[in-house]
Design a protein around this motif. Structure first.
Motif, short mmCIF file in Angstrom:
data_model
loop_
_atom_site.label_atom_id
_atom_site.label_comp_id
_atom_site.label_asym_id
_atom_site.label_seq_id
_atom_site.Cartn_x
_atom_site.Cartn_y
_atom_site.Cartn_z
N ASN A 148 -9.14 -10.42 4.08
CA ASN A 148 -10.13 -11.23 3.37
C ASN A 148 -10.16 -12.68 3.84
O ASN A 148 -10.95 -13.48 3.33
CB ASN A 148 -9.84 -11.20 1.86
CG ASN A 148 -10.03 -9.81 1.27
OD1 ASN A 148 -10.99 -9.12 1.59
ND2 ASN A 148 -9.11 -9.40 0.42
N HIS A 149 -9.32 -13.01 4.79
CA HIS A 149 -9.29 -14.37 5.33
C HIS A 149 -10.65 -14.72 5.94
O HIS A 149 -11.28 -13.89 6.60
CB HIS A 149 -8.19 -14.47 6.40
CG HIS A 149 -7.92 -15.85 6.90
ND1 HIS A 149 -8.77 -16.50 7.78
CD2 HIS A 149 -6.90 -16.71 6.66
CE1 HIS A 149 -8.26 -17.69 8.05
NE2 HIS A 149 -7.13 -17.85 7.39
N GLU A 167 -0.78 -10.19 7.82
CA GLU A 167 -0.43 -9.39 6.65
C GLU A 167 -0.82 -7.95 6.99
O GLU A 167 -1.98 -7.67 7.31
CB GLU A 167 -1.21 -9.88 5.42
CG GLU A 167 -1.05 -8.99 4.19
CD GLU A 167 0.39 -8.87 3.73
OE1 GLU A 167 1.02 -7.83 4.06
OE2 GLU A 167 0.87 -9.81 3.06
N ASN A 210 -5.99 -4.78 9.51
CA ASN A 210 -5.10 -5.51 10.41
C ASN A 210 -4.00 -4.59 10.94
O ASN A 210 -3.42 -3.80 10.18
CB ASN A 210 -4.39 -6.66 9.69
CG ASN A 210 -5.29 -7.84 9.40
OD1 ASN A 210 -6.36 -7.98 9.96
ND2 ASN A 210 -4.83 -8.71 8.51
N SER A 264 -7.48 -10.53 16.21
CA SER A 264 -7.00 -11.55 15.27
C SER A 264 -7.64 -12.91 15.54
O SER A 264 -7.64 -13.79 14.67
CB SER A 264 -5.48 -11.67 15.36
OG SER A 264 -5.06 -11.96 16.68
N ALA A 303 -4.97 -20.11 11.00
CA ALA A 303 -4.75 -19.62 9.64
C ALA A 303 -4.99 -20.70 8.59
O ALA A 303 -4.46 -21.80 8.69
CB ALA A 303 -3.33 -19.08 9.52
N LEU A 304 -5.80 -20.37 7.59
CA LEU A 304 -5.99 -21.24 6.43
C LEU A 304 -4.94 -20.95 5.38
O LEU A 304 -4.67 -21.78 4.51
CB LEU A 304 -7.39 -21.04 5.85
CG LEU A 304 -8.56 -21.32 6.81
CD1 LEU A 304 -9.89 -21.03 6.14
CD2 LEU A 304 -8.51 -22.76 7.31
N TYR A 305 -4.37 -19.74 5.45
CA TYR A 305 -3.21 -19.37 4.63
C TYR A 305 -2.49 -18.24 5.37
O TYR A 305 -3.08 -17.58 6.24
CB TYR A 305 -3.64 -18.92 3.22
CG TYR A 305 -4.56 -17.72 3.17
CD1 TYR A 305 -4.08 -16.41 3.23
CD2 TYR A 305 -5.94 -17.89 3.03
CE1 TYR A 305 -4.92 -15.32 3.17
CE2 TYR A 305 -6.79 -16.80 2.96
CZ TYR A 305 -6.28 -15.53 3.04
OH TYR A 305 -7.12 -14.43 2.97
N VAL A 306 -1.22 -18.06 5.05
CA VAL A 306 -0.44 -17.01 5.69
C VAL A 306 0.34 -16.22 4.64
O VAL A 306 0.67 -16.77 3.59
CB VAL A 306 0.54 -17.59 6.74
CG1 VAL A 306 -0.21 -18.16 7.94
CG2 VAL A 306 1.47 -18.62 6.13
N ILE A 324 -2.03 -13.71 7.05
CA ILE A 324 -3.48 -13.53 7.09
C ILE A 324 -3.83 -12.10 6.70
O ILE A 324 -3.45 -11.15 7.40
CB ILE A 324 -4.03 -13.83 8.50
CG1 ILE A 324 -3.73 -15.28 8.90
CG2 ILE A 324 -5.51 -13.55 8.57
CD1 ILE A 324 -4.03 -15.58 10.36
N ASP A 325 -4.55 -11.95 5.60
CA ASP A 325 -5.02 -10.62 5.23
C ASP A 325 -6.48 -10.45 5.67
O ASP A 325 -7.08 -11.35 6.24
CB ASP A 325 -4.86 -10.36 3.73
CG ASP A 325 -5.63 -11.36 2.85
OD1 ASP A 325 -6.61 -11.96 3.34
OD2 ASP A 325 -5.24 -11.53 1.68
N TYR A 354 -10.05 -14.77 13.07
CA TYR A 354 -9.60 -15.55 11.92
C TYR A 354 -9.49 -17.04 12.24
O TYR A 354 -9.50 -17.87 11.33
CB TYR A 354 -8.24 -15.04 11.44
CG TYR A 354 -8.26 -13.66 10.86
CD1 TYR A 354 -9.11 -13.33 9.80
CD2 TYR A 354 -7.42 -12.66 11.35
CE1 TYR A 354 -9.12 -12.04 9.26
CE2 TYR A 354 -7.41 -11.38 10.81
CZ TYR A 354 -8.26 -11.07 9.78
OH TYR A 354 -8.27 -9.82 9.23
#
Length: 336
Positions: free
Chosen positions: A143-144, A289, A243, A129, A135-138, A140-141, A132
């Protein structure tokens, strides 16, 4: 009998996750060859502590993942390769980054190159992980965006891409498993949960930690092991990045408080400057995610959510507080 038709090579079998995975595959009836790091003590790492029945069922190969000839020799006759061998300590990657290139990137190249030449049925490459970054968004999938915030994470990004490039270039059957922060019995004291437990179990109410505000998605070892097996067994996972995480976010500070509560001790946290990452290198937030793993593999964490995390911590604490296990850890020394 179906499992016995598969010959599984596990690199990094002597380590924390690798030893648990090796033992579970043996229990499930697989024919397992354990690739362990050669040393003059003839130590097989955590596999030395496995039950006699497990050890008697194992084939051991001592070698070095950086040696392409030894890697290919180890893989001969194997149908599946679970590639876990790597350097993973982030602080040590600041200290000796070149070793991470040699081990993580070139080691992975050795695996996929041999897999392509030997026509191995499946390679499961282990990511992290950490690729990544913050996190830029949560949550995290897969495609992050990937962000190399330490030499370690940069080496793993490169290793992941090397593995995937062989799938795209040569149709090498590669899957990339991306576990979030795995914890449990046998984990190195360089990781935060063993650090907290071992310090408290040694009688220290005032414990030394680095930053406590970052959040993590902790994944209990049994869930991670089941994730590896699910990826290995699924044809749908080929060419995919998946993930493996609990989908539960918790801060380091909250984790320390939960551990202290379970152990029934008071807690005071002292910031130890040497444990702090450089500001731009610290990963501030991780939250997985795991929908893809559920949909594609049918995998689901058994230790998810707050109660699942607490259950996993209890099992981890029980192992670490056993005097025979605790004696193997140096709670008073910072382990990079």
């Amino acid at each position: 009998m179906e499992n016995l038709s598969k010959k599984i090579l596990i690199t990094g079998a002597d380590g924390f996750i690798g030893s648990h995975l090796t033992e579970e595959l043996v229990r499930q009836g697989y024919d397992v060859r354990a690739f362990v790091y050669y040393n003059s003590f003839n130590s097989y790492g955590w596999l030395d502590h496995s039950d006699k029945e497990i050890k008697s069922s194992l084939e051991i190969f001592s070698g070095d993942i950086r040696d392409p000839y030894g890697v290919k020799k180890a893989m001969k006759g194997c149908t599946h390769v679970l590639h876990l061998a790597s350097l993973i300590a982030i602080p040590y990657s600041y200290h000796s980054p070149a070793t991470y290139v040699d081990t993580n990137i070139n080691g992975t190249l050795n695996i996929v190159q041999a897999a392509n030449e030997l026509e191995v049925e499946k390679v499961v490459h282990t990511s992290t992980s950490e690729v990544y970054g913050t996190a830029l968004y949560v949550p995290i999938d897969e495609n992050h965006p990937l962000q190399g915030q330490s030499p370690y994470s940069a080496s793993k990004i490169a290793a992941d891409q090397m593995a995937l490039s062989f799938h795209r270039s040569f149709a090498t059957p590669v899957s990339v498993i991306r576990p979030f922060n795995t914890y449990g019995p046998r984990q190195s004291a360089r990781a935060v949960i063993p650090t907290i437990i071992s310090q408290l179990a040694s009688g220290n109410q005032s414990i030394k930690l680095g930053a406590i505000s970052p959040t993590r998605d902790f994944n209990f070892i049994k869930d991670t092991v089941n994730g590896f097996i699910s990826v290995m067994e699924s044809e749908k996972s080929i060419g995919e990045v998946i993930n493996i995480g609990s989908n539960y976010e918790v801060s380091i500070g909250e984790t320390a408080e939960m551990i202290a509560d379970i152990m029934g001790v008071k807690l005071q946290i002292v910031t130890d400057e040497q444990r702090l990452r450089p500001k731009k290198s610290e990963v501030e937030r991780l939250w997985a995610e795991n929908k893809k793993a559920k949909d594609l593999l049918g995998w689901c964490p058994q230790y998810g959510g707050k109660e699942g995390f607490r259950k996993g911590l209890k099992e981890t604490i029980e192992w670490f507080t056993n005097p025979n296990n605790l004696s193997q850890y140096k709670a008073d020394v910072y382990n990079i």
